[in-house]
Design an enzyme around this catalytic site. Sequence first.
Site, PDB file in Angstrom:
ATOM      1  N   GLU A 238     -55.730  15.079 -67.022  1.00  0.00           N
ATOM      2  CA  GLU A 238     -54.556  15.376 -65.887  1.00  0.00           C
ATOM      3  C   GLU A 238     -53.625  14.038 -66.270  1.00  0.00           C
ATOM      4  O   GLU A 238     -54.138  13.354 -67.503  1.00  0.00           O
ATOM      5  CB  GLU A 238     -55.240  14.270 -64.576  1.00  0.00           C
ATOM      6  CG  GLU A 238     -56.455  15.381 -64.034  1.00  0.00           C
ATOM      7  CD  GLU A 238     -55.571  16.805 -63.578  1.00  0.00           C
ATOM      8  OE1 GLU A 238     -54.697  17.053 -63.621  1.00  0.00           O
ATOM      9  OE2 GLU A 238     -56.699  17.902 -63.919  1.00  0.00           O
ATOM     10  N   CYS A 239     -52.753  13.785 -66.215  1.00  0.00           N
ATOM     11  CA  CYS A 239     -51.233  12.924 -66.485  1.00  0.00           C
ATOM     12  C   CYS A 239     -51.817  11.835 -65.461  1.00  0.00           C
ATOM     13  O   CYS A 239     -50.854  10.952 -65.760  1.00  0.00           O
ATOM     14  CB  CYS A 239     -50.032  13.544 -66.204  1.00  0.00           C
ATOM     15  SG  CYS A 239     -49.624  14.376 -64.660  1.00  0.00           S
TER      16      CYS A 239
END
Length: 253
Positions: A238-239
């Site tokens: 995930e960013c």
Amino acid sequence: MPKLQLSELLSLTKVEQTLRLAEVNVELEKLTAQERVVWALENLEGNPALSSSFGIQAAVMLQLVTEIKSDTPIILTDTGYLFPETYQFIDQLTDRLNLNLHVFTADESPNWQEARYGKLWEQGVEGIEKYNKLNKVQPMRRALDQLEVGIWFSGLRREQSGSRANLPILSIQNGVFKFLPVLDWTNKEVHYFLKEYDLPYHPLWDQGYLSVGDTHTTQKWEPGMSEEETRFFGLKRECGLHEDDGELGGSGI
């Protein structure tokens, strides 16, 4: 299913909030993606917006949401390090679907960040997390605030990674409703939808990319690699956009 008031839900404890949303999610699982979007627009409090990275399968959500509400704001957090093909894809889909595009960036330019912090993406998990906070999380929060968003649509799918496998369709993240209409779709369903509407994959799909983000943290897929390993050197999936830090009242799911 009843209409949901965000202010009421935010006044509940985490446990009460989660239980309340779980009841609604049971019913949402029975609906089609199109029916879910309609339900959200009719029953959730607040202005809608769709976040898009304009990645490999981005056209699905852009078509799905704007077909139902054509003026939905489309939020892009532009790091300044996207592939040239991504910027071309953004222009292509914006023109094709007449998108109401809103672009948000970090307060510091890419060059300024590199001068101050060095190349954060080369500094392990801690550096990547700082990079993502500066370039993705903070601009997204500004977008949600400036556009007065109450319903945040996103195209996350359970099939994409282990970190997404147990996500619910509806949750509360950072003080707004988070809604994932295609959460249970498979890659095959995505393919058929794009084919039905004659919509393209991202241009780099044909070059062997399964997931596309920034140039320096995206790898072409190689035999034996999972999709998760093609991003952030396999250190993260995930960013940061889709991780609830609990600061602004989230359901924690």
